[in-house]
Design a protein around this motif. Structure first.
Motif, PDB file in Angstrom:
ATOM      1  N   MET A  61       0.741  -1.233  -0.065  1.00  0.00           N
ATOM      2  CA  MET A  61       0.098   0.017  -0.009  1.00  0.00           C
ATOM      3  C   MET A  61       0.869   1.205   0.085  1.00  0.00           C
ATOM      4  N   MET A  62       2.033   1.124   0.787  1.00  0.00           N
ATOM      5  CA  MET A  62       2.908   2.578   0.604  1.00  0.00           C
ATOM      6  C   MET A  62       3.393   2.629  -0.655  1.00  0.00           C
ATOM      7  N   HIS A  63       3.919   1.519  -1.381  1.00  0.00           N
ATOM      8  CA  HIS A  63       4.392   1.723  -2.715  1.00  0.00           C
ATOM      9  C   HIS A  63       3.524   2.377  -3.635  1.00  0.00           C
ATOM     10  N   LEU A  64       1.821   1.853  -3.434  1.00  0.00           N
ATOM     11  CA  LEU A  64       1.178   2.507  -4.353  1.00  0.00           C
ATOM     12  C   LEU A  64       0.926   3.894  -3.997  1.00  0.00           C
ATOM     13  N   TYR A  69       4.634   1.237  -8.900  1.00  0.00           N
ATOM     14  CA  TYR A  69       3.473   0.445  -8.816  1.00  0.00           C
ATOM     15  C   TYR A  69       4.240  -1.173  -9.285  1.00  0.00           C
ATOM     16  N   MET A  70       5.317  -1.337  -9.782  1.00  0.00           N
ATOM     17  CA  MET A  70       5.824  -2.529  -9.839  1.00  0.00           C
ATOM     18  C   MET A  70       6.044  -3.291  -8.720  1.00  0.00           C
ATOM     19  N   GLU A  71       6.714  -2.543  -7.738  1.00  0.00           N
ATOM     20  CA  GLU A  71       6.974  -2.788  -6.411  1.00  0.00           C
ATOM     21  C   GLU A  71       5.674  -3.055  -5.545  1.00  0.00           C
ATOM     22  N   ALA A  72       4.816  -2.217  -5.820  1.00  0.00           N
ATOM     23  CA  ALA A  72       3.466  -2.339  -4.929  1.00  0.00           C
ATOM     24  C   ALA A  72       2.716  -3.730  -5.390  1.00  0.00           C
ATOM     25  N   ALA A  73       2.746  -4.113  -6.788  1.00  0.00           N
ATOM     26  CA  ALA A  73       2.314  -5.317  -7.350  1.00  0.00           C
ATOM     27  C   ALA A  73       2.982  -6.476  -6.498  1.00  0.00           C
ATOM     28  N   ALA A  98      -8.542  -9.726   1.487  1.00  0.00           N
ATOM     29  CA  ALA A  98      -7.817 -10.286   0.426  1.00  0.00           C
ATOM     30  C   ALA A  98      -8.678  -9.578  -0.959  1.00  0.00           C
ATOM     31  N   ALA A  99      -9.659  -9.273  -0.836  1.00  0.00           N
ATOM     32  CA  ALA A  99     -10.344  -8.561  -2.178  1.00  0.00           C
ATOM     33  C   ALA A  99      -9.689  -7.201  -2.158  1.00  0.00           C
ATOM     34  N   LYS A 100      -9.387  -6.351  -1.173  1.00  0.00           N
ATOM     35  CA  LYS A 100      -8.875  -5.145  -1.264  1.00  0.00           C
ATOM     36  C   LYS A 100      -7.286  -5.221  -1.758  1.00  0.00           C
ATOM     37  N   LEU A 101      -6.643  -6.355  -1.185  1.00  0.00           N
ATOM     38  CA  LEU A 101      -5.360  -6.722  -1.819  1.00  0.00           C
ATOM     39  C   LEU A 101      -5.450  -6.820  -3.490  1.00  0.00           C
ATOM     40  N   LEU A 102      -6.366  -7.627  -3.861  1.00  0.00           N
ATOM     41  CA  LEU A 102      -6.345  -8.018  -5.358  1.00  0.00           C
ATOM     42  C   LEU A 102      -6.833  -6.831  -6.105  1.00  0.00           C
ATOM     43  N   ASN A 103      -7.714  -5.803  -5.647  1.00  0.00           N
ATOM     44  CA  ASN A 103      -7.981  -4.701  -6.275  1.00  0.00           C
ATOM     45  C   ASN A 103      -7.026  -3.908  -6.429  1.00  0.00           C
ATOM     46  N   SER A 104      -6.219  -3.616  -5.286  1.00  0.00           N
ATOM     47  CA  SER A 104      -4.867  -2.724  -5.510  1.00  0.00           C
ATOM     48  C   SER A 104      -3.789  -3.122  -6.455  1.00  0.00           C
ATOM     49  N   ILE A 105      -3.816  -4.552  -6.479  1.00  0.00           N
ATOM     50  CA  ILE A 105      -2.888  -5.127  -7.574  1.00  0.00           C
ATOM     51  C   ILE A 105      -3.372  -4.776  -8.860  1.00  0.00           C
ATOM     52  N   GLY A 106      -4.680  -4.922  -9.270  1.00  0.00           N
ATOM     53  CA  GLY A 106      -5.388  -4.232 -10.511  1.00  0.00           C
ATOM     54  C   GLY A 106      -5.134  -2.927 -10.674  1.00  0.00           C
ATOM     55  N   ALA A 108      -2.488  -1.192  -9.753  1.00  0.00           N
ATOM     56  CA  ALA A 108      -1.189  -1.043  -9.853  1.00  0.00           C
ATOM     57  C   ALA A 108      -0.701  -1.623 -11.395  1.00  0.00           C
ATOM     58  N   TYR A 109      -1.480  -2.335 -11.879  1.00  0.00           N
ATOM     59  CA  TYR A 109      -1.062  -2.871 -13.156  1.00  0.00           C
ATOM     60  C   TYR A 109      -1.987  -1.915 -14.216  1.00  0.00           C
TER      61      TYR A 109
END
Length: 126
Positions: A61-64, A69-73, A98-106, A108-109
Motif C-alpha cells: 500500500m505504501m508503494h502504491l 507500481y511494480m514494487e506495489a504489485a 484479500a479483495a482489497k489486496l487484489l483490487n490494489s494489484i489491479g 497497480a497494473y
C-alpha cells in the motif's frame, strides 16, 4: 508583508526508508485507536504486539501511494499468497482484506498500462 503567508513543512522525511519505518507504526496505531474509540476491548499485550507492522500488505500500500507500481504489485501479491498459504504471518491482516489486496494489484497494473492483468485482478477481487 502580512498578505503573504508562507507555509512551512512541519513533517520532514529525509528518506524512503524513514518514511516506511514511520508508516509501519502509524498504520497499526491508527487501527488500535479506531478500535478503542469504537468501544472495542483490546488487552494491553495485544496493543504492544500490534504497534509495528512491516507486512507485505503495508509495504504494498505504501508503494502504491509512492507511485512505485511494480514494487506495489510485487508486495501485494506476497500478501495475497500469505493469506492463501495458511497461518497469517502479518500482524494486522484483518485491516486489508484479500479483495482489497487484489483490487490494489489491479490498480497497480492499470497504472503500469497492463490492462489485461489489471482486469484479471479486478475480476478476482469481486
Amino acid at each position: 508583508e502580512k498578505s503573504k503567508i508562507m507555509a512551512e513543512s512541519v513533517f520532514y522525511v529525509s528518506s524512503q526508508k524513514q518514511l516506511f519505518r514511520y508508516h509501519y507504526t502509524a498504520v497499526p496505531l491508527k487501527e488500535v485507536l479506531l478500535q478503542q474509540m469504537s468501544g472495542g476491548k483490546i488487552a494491553p499485550f495485544q496493543v504492544l504486539g500490534s504497534l509495528f507492522d512491516n507486512s507485505a500488505s503495508v509495504k504494498g500500500m505504501m508503494h502504491l501511494q509512492l507511485c512505485d507500481y511494480m514494487e506495489a504489485a510485487k508486495q501485494l501479491k506476497k500478501a495475497c499468497e500469505a493469506i492463501k498459504n495458511g497461518p497469517v504471518l502479518m500482524v494486522n491482516e484483518d485491516f486489508i482484506s484479500a479483495a482489497k489486496l487484489l483490487n490494489s494489484i489491479g490498480w497497480a497494473y492499470q497504472e503500469l498500462g497492463n490492462q489485461r492483468k489489471a482486469f484479471h485482478y479486478y475480476d478476482q477481487s469481486r
